[in-house]
Design an enzyme around this catalytic site. Structure first.
Site, PDB file in Angstrom:
ATOM      1  N   SER A 176       0.811  -1.265   0.207  1.00  0.00           N
ATOM      2  CA  SER A 176       0.083  -0.139   0.102  1.00  0.00           C
ATOM      3  C   SER A 176       0.753   1.202  -0.107  1.00  0.00           C
ATOM      4  CB  SER A 176      -0.786  -0.043   1.336  1.00  0.00           C
ATOM      5  OG  SER A 176      -1.993   1.078   1.299  1.00  0.00           O
ATOM      6  N   THR A 177       0.955   1.898   0.840  1.00  0.00           N
ATOM      7  CA  THR A 177       1.629   3.280   0.958  1.00  0.00           C
ATOM      8  C   THR A 177       3.258   2.859   0.989  1.00  0.00           C
ATOM      9  OG1 THR A 177      -0.102   4.074   2.709  1.00  0.00           O
ATOM     10  CG2 THR A 177       1.971   5.344   2.219  1.00  0.00           C
ATOM     11  N   HIS A 203      -2.705  -1.092  -3.153  1.00  0.00           N
ATOM     12  CA  HIS A 203      -3.799  -0.082  -3.121  1.00  0.00           C
ATOM     13  C   HIS A 203      -3.780   0.920  -4.086  1.00  0.00           C
ATOM     14  CE1 HIS A 203      -4.407  -1.841   1.392  1.00  0.00           C
ATOM     15  NE2 HIS A 203      -4.953  -2.759   0.425  1.00  0.00           N
ATOM     16  N   MET A 296      -0.008   1.315   5.159  1.00  0.00           N
ATOM     17  CA  MET A 296      -0.941   1.782   6.201  1.00  0.00           C
ATOM     18  C   MET A 296      -1.897   0.570   6.433  1.00  0.00           C
ATOM     19  SD  MET A 296      -2.280   5.506   6.818  1.00  0.00           S
ATOM     20  CE  MET A 296      -0.747   6.000   6.001  1.00  0.00           C
ATOM     21  N   ASP A 299      -4.267  -4.593   6.162  1.00  0.00           N
ATOM     22  CA  ASP A 299      -4.737  -5.566   4.920  1.00  0.00           C
ATOM     23  C   ASP A 299      -3.831  -6.551   4.609  1.00  0.00           C
ATOM     24  OD1 ASP A 299      -6.434  -6.212   2.936  1.00  0.00           O
ATOM     25  OD2 ASP A 299      -5.648  -5.126   1.541  1.00  0.00           O
TER      26      ASP A 299
END
Length: 357
Positions: A176-177, A203, A296, A299
């Site tokens: 993600s991030t 993401h 972050m 997940d």
């Protein structure tokens, strides 16, 4: 202590609107605003913010070049705002490669279906980036004492019933991030004849994933494609999950195919690492290897649990090399991880694990 934010945008309306929204949160304070990249550089030095929000298209010095300059002198995280267009996606990916930590669509209605959810997403993202940056600075001062008990890079947990006789048949990577740059670092080191398919769950909004797949494909020896429903999994091909959708696997005889479906509205992440990992646990069972990279939230944790129960191995990125140590932290705390690596050290171990020549 409040999170100090510098807002950078050439639109006075957007600066004012964003400032009002951020200042709604008692834990956030906009300490200054800037209307171009040059002003931003001066204000970063003057105000030493915890987070900078940055537009891309600005006069004098654009957002991408401003990020490059900021990252040369400072580790302050930069949250980019971009348009959901092809050109906006290309520019955003360039900004991430230049050192931006994360991005959000500039139109709030593109962040979430309702205004309140969009605002909460923005506030959470700003606070999350600040927390990660403050934690990183603290680690440099006090070392790793804050993370006592956490796994160190290249550490190994010996687990029962994990004697593997053959190499994995699929590589799964959730992020993600900070993920776009992390994925690039891992994938560019893999050979063209990598002996397994690779599933990428990052993401990212739907307008961005085709451009990101194209970008990765141009940089990597393996073939990177934007995943489509019905594609048969082939070795040496990386399949990037489309934004706004969910990527599952279906087995037909001895072949495995992608199933791309619409995402339920109540699922937070689209695509979801949990969903793809969980689907892979049923199809590949112990023959999967999953990596949980920077990001972050948590997940991937439940999906990793299903993979572990099926006998698969889970590797996680170490805290020091993460932009945000959220997703890897979750799987480490849950006791699901077999190995932990700094982002630059994954590729060597992957080549060994998959018995690449």
């Amino acid at each position: 202590m409040k999170v100090k934010v510098l807002v950078v945008d050439d639109s006075s309306f957007f600066r004012r609107r964003l400032t009002e929204i951020l200042n709604q949160d008692p834990l956030i304070e906009v300490v200054a605003t800037a209307e171009d990249g040059l002003q931003a550089l001066a204000m970063v030095k003057q105000y030493q913010p915890d987070v900078v929000t940055m537009d891309i298209e600005m006069p004098k010095l654009n957002g991408i070049d401003a990020v490059r300059h900021i990252r040369q002198d400072s580790n302050v995280p930069v949250l980019m705002f971009s348009s959901l267009t092809h050109e906006g996606a290309k520019a955003t990916i360039e900004a991430l490669e230049a050192g931006a930590s994360d991005f959000l669509p500039k139109r709030f209605e593109d962040i979430a279906l309702d205004k309140h959810t969009a605002i909460k997403t923005l506030l959470d993202r700003v606070k999350g980036l600040a927390t990660a940056a403050i934690s990183a600075r603290s680690r440099k001062v006090v070392g790793n004492s804050m993370m006592a008990g956490a796994l160190k890079p290249e550490s190994v947990v010996t687990k029962v019933n994990k004697s593997k006789q053959s190499r994995p048949k699929v590589l799964l990577i959730g992020s993600s991030t900070g993920g776009p740059v992390a994925l690039q670092k891992v994938l560019t080191q893999l050979p063209q004849d990598f002996p397994a398919p690779i599933l990428l769950i990052q993401h990212m909004p739907s307008a961005f994933t085709p451009t990101f797949a194209e970008r990765l494909n141009g940089l990597c020896k393996v073939n990177v494609v934007h995943a489509e429903n019905g594609m048969k999994l082939e070795p040496g091909v990386a399949y990037l999950a489309p934004g706004g959708m969910q990527m599952l696997l279906q087995q037909r005889a001895d072949e495995v195919y992608l199933k791309i479906i619409e995402s339920a509205q109540d699922i937070s992440y689209k695509p979801s690492v949990d969903i793809t990992f969980g689907s892979a646990s049923r199809v590949y069972q112990q023959d999967a290897l999953a990596l949980v990279l920077t990001g972050m939230g948590a997940d991937g944790c439940e999906g990793a649990r299903l993979l572990q129960q099926a006998g698969a191995d889970i590797w996680a990125q170490d805290e020091q090399s993460c932009v945000v140590y959220g997703m890897p932290r979750a799987v480490v705390k849950a006791g699901l991880v077999d190995k932990v690596f700094a982002i630059d050290d994954f590729s060597h171990s992957l080549l060994k694990e998959f018995q690449c020549q």
